[in-house]
Design a protein around this motif. Structure first.
Motif, short mmCIF file in Angstrom:
data_model
loop_
_atom_site.label_atom_id
_atom_site.label_comp_id
_atom_site.label_asym_id
_atom_site.label_seq_id
_atom_site.Cartn_x
_atom_site.Cartn_y
_atom_site.Cartn_z
N PHE A 119 0.87 -1.18 -0.04
CA PHE A 119 0.05 -0.01 0.10
C PHE A 119 0.92 1.41 0.00
O PHE A 119 0.58 2.37 0.58
CB PHE A 119 -0.90 0.04 1.50
N ASP A 120 1.85 1.13 -0.57
CA ASP A 120 2.78 2.54 -0.71
C ASP A 120 3.12 2.65 -2.44
O ASP A 120 4.31 2.42 -2.83
CB ASP A 120 4.11 2.06 -0.18
N PRO A 121 2.10 3.09 -3.18
CA PRO A 121 2.20 3.24 -4.60
C PRO A 121 3.32 4.29 -4.76
O PRO A 121 3.80 4.58 -5.91
CB PRO A 121 0.89 3.56 -4.90
N TRP A 122 3.36 5.30 -3.87
CA TRP A 122 4.49 6.38 -4.48
C TRP A 122 5.69 6.22 -3.87
O TRP A 122 6.65 7.09 -3.75
CB TRP A 122 3.86 7.82 -3.90
N HIS A 123 5.94 5.06 -3.21
CA HIS A 123 7.38 4.79 -2.81
C HIS A 123 7.84 5.78 -1.78
O HIS A 123 8.88 6.04 -1.92
CB HIS A 123 8.30 4.28 -3.80
N VAL A 124 7.14 6.08 -0.81
CA VAL A 124 7.66 7.13 0.14
C VAL A 124 8.63 6.77 0.92
O VAL A 124 9.51 7.48 1.06
CB VAL A 124 6.23 7.46 1.07
N TYR A 125 8.69 5.65 1.31
CA TYR A 125 9.83 5.19 1.99
C TYR A 125 10.61 3.93 1.11
O TYR A 125 11.37 3.38 1.79
CB TYR A 125 9.25 4.16 3.31
N GLY A 126 10.89 4.48 -0.17
CA GLY A 126 11.49 3.33 -1.02
C GLY A 126 10.78 2.29 -1.45
O GLY A 126 9.75 1.91 -0.98
N SER A 127 11.65 1.64 -2.42
CA SER A 127 11.04 0.33 -2.96
C SER A 127 10.87 -0.57 -1.78
O SER A 127 11.76 -0.82 -1.10
CB SER A 127 12.04 -0.31 -3.98
N TRP A 128 9.81 -1.09 -1.59
CA TRP A 128 9.26 -1.89 -0.58
C TRP A 128 9.77 -1.81 0.68
O TRP A 128 10.21 -2.29 1.72
CB TRP A 128 9.87 -3.55 -1.02
N CYS A 129 9.60 -0.36 1.33
CA CYS A 129 9.68 0.22 2.32
C CYS A 129 11.35 0.24 2.97
O CYS A 129 11.45 -0.09 4.18
CB CYS A 129 8.98 -0.19 3.39
N ARG A 130 12.22 0.38 2.18
CA ARG A 130 13.77 -0.12 2.44
C ARG A 130 14.08 1.08 3.66
O ARG A 130 14.86 0.40 4.23
CB ARG A 130 14.29 0.05 1.32
N SER A 131 13.66 2.22 3.43
CA SER A 131 14.29 3.13 4.41
C SER A 131 13.95 3.17 5.62
O SER A 131 14.69 3.61 6.39
CB SER A 131 13.98 4.83 3.52
N ILE A 132 12.83 2.37 6.00
CA ILE A 132 12.71 2.23 7.34
C ILE A 132 13.03 0.57 7.93
O ILE A 132 12.74 0.15 9.00
CB ILE A 132 11.23 2.60 7.83
N LYS A 133 13.72 -0.16 7.08
CA LYS A 133 14.35 -1.25 7.41
C LYS A 133 15.76 -1.00 7.85
O LYS A 133 16.45 -0.02 7.26
CB LYS A 133 14.17 -2.18 6.31
N PRO A 134 16.38 -1.91 8.93
CA PRO A 134 17.51 -1.60 9.18
C PRO A 134 18.55 -2.09 8.15
O PRO A 134 18.31 -2.69 7.09
CB PRO A 134 17.72 -2.94 10.49
#
Length: 134
Positions: A119-134
């Motif tokens: 549910f992140d079509p604009w990739h706010v946190y990068g592709s597949w939420c990478r920027s909030i993963k360690p």
């Protein structure tokens, strides 16, 4: 009065490093009720005001903390978490979230950043939420 003010400044002004906040429990755990409520609230806001998916997060289960790979020397304590979000239409989706200390109003409290990769079509946190993963 001056010694008391100086003592309070030294205790509260300088603070402890992030690891001490982490160990002493100033950073809420991944399954803390208000943290889950903030995730639900953020998703509901995005649903109502932007995307109109027509679903909401009913519950979050299988919650676990992901350890940091690199030793963090920042004064901001961080917990990287993930779980399974159960949506109101019966589907489930991965949820990734980050809890950061000293990020609330006037550097008091904590902040929660969450992302559901599907549910992140604009990739706010990068592709597949990478920027909030360690």
């Amino acid at each position: 009065m001056k010694p008391l003010c100086l003592a309070l400044f030294l205790v509260f002004g300088l603070g402890a490093p992030a690891e001490a906040y982490w160990r002493k429990g100033y950073l809420p755990t991944c399954d803390h009720g208000p943290v889950i409520a903030k995730i639900q609230q953020k998703f509901s806001y995005a649903n109502n005001n932007t995307f109109a998916w027509g679903v909401g997060i009913e519950a979050v289960s299988d919650i676990r903390e992901t350890p940091e790979i690199v030793h963090n020397t920042s004064l901001i304590g961080r917990r990287y978490c993930r779980g399974v979000a159960w949506l109101s239409d019966g589907r489930s989706s991965e949820v990734v979230y980050l809890i950061e200390s000293k990020q609330g109003f006037a550097s008091l409290g904590y902040r929660v950043q969450s992302c559901l990769p599907a549910f992140d079509p604009w990739h706010v946190y990068g592709s597949w939420c990478r920027s909030i993963k360690p």
